[in-house]
Design a protein around this motif. Sequence first.
Motif, PDB file in Angstrom:
ATOM      1  N   LEU A  40       0.700  -1.245  -0.096  1.00  0.00           N
ATOM      2  CA  LEU A  40       0.054   0.070  -0.004  1.00  0.00           C
ATOM      3  C   LEU A  40       0.944   1.279  -0.075  1.00  0.00           C
ATOM      4  CD1 LEU A  40      -2.652  -1.035   2.619  1.00  0.00           C
ATOM      5  CD2 LEU A  40      -3.144  -0.762   0.123  1.00  0.00           C
ATOM      6  N   ARG A  41       2.028   1.144   0.813  1.00  0.00           N
ATOM      7  CA  ARG A  41       2.997   2.435   0.773  1.00  0.00           C
ATOM      8  C   ARG A  41       3.876   2.480  -0.466  1.00  0.00           C
ATOM      9  NH1 ARG A  41       3.036   2.122   7.367  1.00  0.00           N
ATOM     10  NH2 ARG A  41       0.974   2.588   7.849  1.00  0.00           N
ATOM     11  N   HIS A  42       4.074   1.432  -1.229  1.00  0.00           N
ATOM     12  CA  HIS A  42       4.882   1.578  -2.369  1.00  0.00           C
ATOM     13  C   HIS A  42       6.282   1.068  -1.849  1.00  0.00           C
ATOM     14  CE1 HIS A  42       1.601   2.428  -4.872  1.00  0.00           C
ATOM     15  NE2 HIS A  42       1.435   3.781  -3.898  1.00  0.00           N
ATOM     16  N   GLN A  43       6.305   0.011  -0.855  1.00  0.00           N
ATOM     17  CA  GLN A  43       7.743  -0.298  -0.261  1.00  0.00           C
ATOM     18  C   GLN A  43       8.074  -1.602  -0.785  1.00  0.00           C
ATOM     19  OE1 GLN A  43       7.158   0.539   3.567  1.00  0.00           O
ATOM     20  NE2 GLN A  43       7.273   2.709   3.566  1.00  0.00           N
ATOM     21  N   PRO A  44       9.186  -2.276  -0.780  1.00  0.00           N
ATOM     22  CA  PRO A  44       9.635  -3.617  -1.058  1.00  0.00           C
ATOM     23  C   PRO A  44       9.174  -4.517   0.080  1.00  0.00           C
ATOM     24  CG  PRO A  44      11.437  -2.444  -0.311  1.00  0.00           C
ATOM     25  CD  PRO A  44      10.344  -1.460  -0.324  1.00  0.00           C
ATOM     26  N   LEU A  45       8.375  -5.744  -0.487  1.00  0.00           N
ATOM     27  CA  LEU A  45       8.030  -6.908   0.169  1.00  0.00           C
ATOM     28  C   LEU A  45       9.094  -7.727   0.671  1.00  0.00           C
ATOM     29  CD1 LEU A  45       5.497  -5.917  -1.349  1.00  0.00           C
ATOM     30  CD2 LEU A  45       4.731  -8.136  -1.557  1.00  0.00           C
ATOM     31  N   GLN A  46       8.924  -8.083   1.929  1.00  0.00           N
ATOM     32  CA  GLN A  46      10.090  -9.031   2.495  1.00  0.00           C
ATOM     33  C   GLN A  46       9.699 -10.512   2.676  1.00  0.00           C
ATOM     34  OE1 GLN A  46      12.806  -7.876   3.657  1.00  0.00           O
ATOM     35  NE2 GLN A  46      12.360  -5.727   2.649  1.00  0.00           N
ATOM     36  N   PRO A  47      10.736 -11.305   2.640  1.00  0.00           N
ATOM     37  CA  PRO A  47      10.252 -12.574   2.525  1.00  0.00           C
ATOM     38  C   PRO A  47       9.973 -13.234   3.924  1.00  0.00           C
ATOM     39  CG  PRO A  47      12.894 -12.440   2.276  1.00  0.00           C
ATOM     40  CD  PRO A  47      12.210 -11.000   2.286  1.00  0.00           C
ATOM     41  N   TYR A  48       9.396 -14.445   4.055  1.00  0.00           N
ATOM     42  CA  TYR A  48       9.113 -14.962   5.591  1.00  0.00           C
ATOM     43  C   TYR A  48      10.206 -15.793   5.770  1.00  0.00           C
ATOM     44  CZ  TYR A  48       7.185 -18.124   8.974  1.00  0.00           C
ATOM     45  OH  TYR A  48       6.990 -18.664  10.159  1.00  0.00           O
ATOM     46  N   ARG A  49      10.810 -15.980   6.949  1.00  0.00           N
ATOM     47  CA  ARG A  49      11.728 -16.485   7.501  1.00  0.00           C
ATOM     48  C   ARG A  49      11.763 -16.853   8.932  1.00  0.00           C
ATOM     49  NH1 ARG A  49      17.124 -17.819   5.773  1.00  0.00           N
ATOM     50  NH2 ARG A  49      16.708 -16.119   4.016  1.00  0.00           N
ATOM     51  N   HIS A  50      11.521 -18.002   9.336  1.00  0.00           N
ATOM     52  CA  HIS A  50      11.276 -18.461  10.714  1.00  0.00           C
ATOM     53  C   HIS A  50      11.994 -19.631  11.073  1.00  0.00           C
ATOM     54  CE1 HIS A  50       9.703 -19.099  15.000  1.00  0.00           C
ATOM     55  NE2 HIS A  50       9.087 -20.128  14.471  1.00  0.00           N
ATOM     56  N   LYS A  51      12.898 -19.714  12.109  1.00  0.00           N
ATOM     57  CA  LYS A  51      13.303 -21.027  12.644  1.00  0.00           C
ATOM     58  C   LYS A  51      12.564 -21.656  13.824  1.00  0.00           C
ATOM     59  CE  LYS A  51      17.548 -22.882  14.507  1.00  0.00           C
ATOM     60  NZ  LYS A  51      17.829 -23.853  13.427  1.00  0.00           N
ATOM     61  N   ASP A  52      12.255 -22.969  13.497  1.00  0.00           N
ATOM     62  CA  ASP A  52      11.221 -23.728  14.299  1.00  0.00           C
ATOM     63  C   ASP A  52      11.574 -23.731  15.719  1.00  0.00           C
ATOM     64  OD1 ASP A  52       9.717 -25.723  15.491  1.00  0.00           O
ATOM     65  OD2 ASP A  52       8.944 -26.148  13.441  1.00  0.00           O
ATOM     66  N   LEU A  53      10.778 -23.325  16.535  1.00  0.00           N
ATOM     67  CA  LEU A  53      11.251 -23.259  18.109  1.00  0.00           C
ATOM     68  C   LEU A  53      11.159 -24.608  18.836  1.00  0.00           C
ATOM     69  CD1 LEU A  53       9.126 -19.951  18.901  1.00  0.00           C
ATOM     70  CD2 LEU A  53      11.606 -20.143  18.397  1.00  0.00           C
ATOM     71  N   GLY A  54      10.414 -25.530  18.185  1.00  0.00           N
ATOM     72  CA  GLY A  54      10.371 -27.053  18.729  1.00  0.00           C
ATOM     73  C   GLY A  54       9.004 -27.228  18.986  1.00  0.00           C
ATOM     74  N   LEU A  55       8.982 -28.247  19.680  1.00  0.00           N
ATOM     75  CA  LEU A  55       7.628 -29.002  19.692  1.00  0.00           C
ATOM     76  C   LEU A  55       7.196 -29.601  21.007  1.00  0.00           C
ATOM     77  CD1 LEU A  55       8.594 -31.536  16.713  1.00  0.00           C
ATOM     78  CD2 LEU A  55       7.186 -29.559  16.329  1.00  0.00           C
ATOM     79  N   VAL A  56       6.003 -29.503  21.297  1.00  0.00           N
ATOM     80  CA  VAL A  56       5.170 -29.862  22.444  1.00  0.00           C
ATOM     81  C   VAL A  56       4.266 -30.860  22.398  1.00  0.00           C
ATOM     82  CG1 VAL A  56       6.162 -27.834  23.686  1.00  0.00           C
ATOM     83  CG2 VAL A  56       3.943 -28.047  22.708  1.00  0.00           C
ATOM     84  N   VAL A  57       4.325 -31.747  23.376  1.00  0.00           N
ATOM     85  CA  VAL A  57       3.220 -32.840  23.221  1.00  0.00           C
ATOM     86  C   VAL A  57       2.780 -33.172  24.601  1.00  0.00           C
ATOM     87  CG1 VAL A  57       2.437 -35.067  22.352  1.00  0.00           C
ATOM     88  CG2 VAL A  57       4.043 -33.913  21.092  1.00  0.00           C
ATOM     89  N   ASP A  58       1.302 -32.671  24.890  1.00  0.00           N
ATOM     90  CA  ASP A  58       0.944 -33.020  25.986  1.00  0.00           C
ATOM     91  C   ASP A  58       0.069 -34.103  26.174  1.00  0.00           C
ATOM     92  OD1 ASP A  58      -0.699 -32.889  28.416  1.00  0.00           O
ATOM     93  OD2 ASP A  58      -1.125 -30.589  28.339  1.00  0.00           O
TER      94      ASP A  58
END
Length: 459
Positions: free
Chosen positions: A345-363
């Motif tokens: 909307l503001r005519h700025q460049p888009l950024q890629p998504y990047r996220h390192k997995d934090l782990g898993l939990v099983v209750d």
Amino acid sequence: MTATVRPRILVVGAGFAGVECVRRLERRLSPTEAEITLIAPSSFQLYLPLLPQVAAGVLTPQSIAVSLRRSRRHRTRIIPGGVVGVDTRAKVCVVRKISGELTAQGYDHLVLAPGSVTRSFDIPGLTEHARGMKTLAEAAHLRDHVIAQLDLADACEDEAERASRLCFIVVGGGYAGTETAACLQRLTHHAVRRYPRLDPRQIRWHLVDKAPTLMPELGAKLGASALEVLRRRGIEVSLGVSVAKAGPDEVTLTDGRVLSSRTLIWTAGVTASPLIATLEAETDHGRLVVDPDMTVPALPGVLALGDAAAVPDLAAGRDGAVCPPTAQHAQRQGRRAADNLIAALRHQPLQPYRHKDLGLVVDLGGRDAVSKPLGIELRGMPAQAVARGYHWAALRTHVARTRVLTNWVLNALAGDDFVRTGFQAWRPPALRGFEHTDVYLTPEQVREHTASLRAGRLP
């Protein structure tokens, strides 16, 4: 003086991805910059990871149904319904409201986060006799059904009928299936003490999965620990096995065994919402192919994320990797999608998504759990503390956190209750009855519907 027309942002889906996107847009966009609309069948965001605890009665349904209208910044228009087709050329979504009425909603920017539905296979009797665990209604209905089987088994005189009512089968050795089997087995284990005519040894729980290992994402050691917990509780775990045929009172497995049972719970994975098939765009195992910034190639103004999109996993360090359909990825993708919309909307460049997995939990209920936060393997109470702490912190509102924490404390102090709430009084179609996967239009029907509206003005 002519009023400035605000760009229309349309967000489809109120899961983790869609809600996070809307919340960030409300915080970072001024009311004059864009008009935001959210289309969702329910007026709440469901915290799906805690659904097995609702089925077991540890949590009340309301505690994990987080209202969409509690935000102080709430200015998003919410349309109660589901998108059943998209005409990307006309920039129109066809919406089926909860009243059944078909309407059209125009957009300038579209965020597709419709989530996923239960994955099923062409197994005779499966959709007629299996029960899912994907919606709040299914969890509440399943709890009623399990307690009803105990009531009916206690009242009947026929030993064969009693055995079939006390045999419960869960298909799927992932998180949903493992936690469902563990939580519900714990419920029946405690409940049977209140049924003097029932022998606890008659209650049988089966967990079956066609994979060779239980929850392979946890790693060999933690997977083995979870398997040990289940078997110690008396749950019969069969790996490399699936369902060959399902009936009203028996289930045939692929290894030839025939189990007399009135309860088949199907949690064998998910697949992208059928809405994706109406787009006529490239998919990867049913998920919409997107660029790293979550834009859809060849569809200007469209972003897709969450379970319905094959978002490249740039943090995985290998070519072709896509983000798994988990809550932590969906939430963070929602924030990045909002930032990219604002940038557009503001005519700025888009950024890629990047996220390192934090782990898993099983209750696994009670004091049992296995967790792998940041690669650290935990078992027992430490794992349980991490699992519940993570879920508690991930809930979106203070009200939801208070309700969940209160429920946990009350259950720990007072134990379970075994009340049927009445959902079992009516019996909807089993597996598909709750997710309404048969309402979507074909691409041709979508175009016909939008063409008939061209003479009028689209909202």
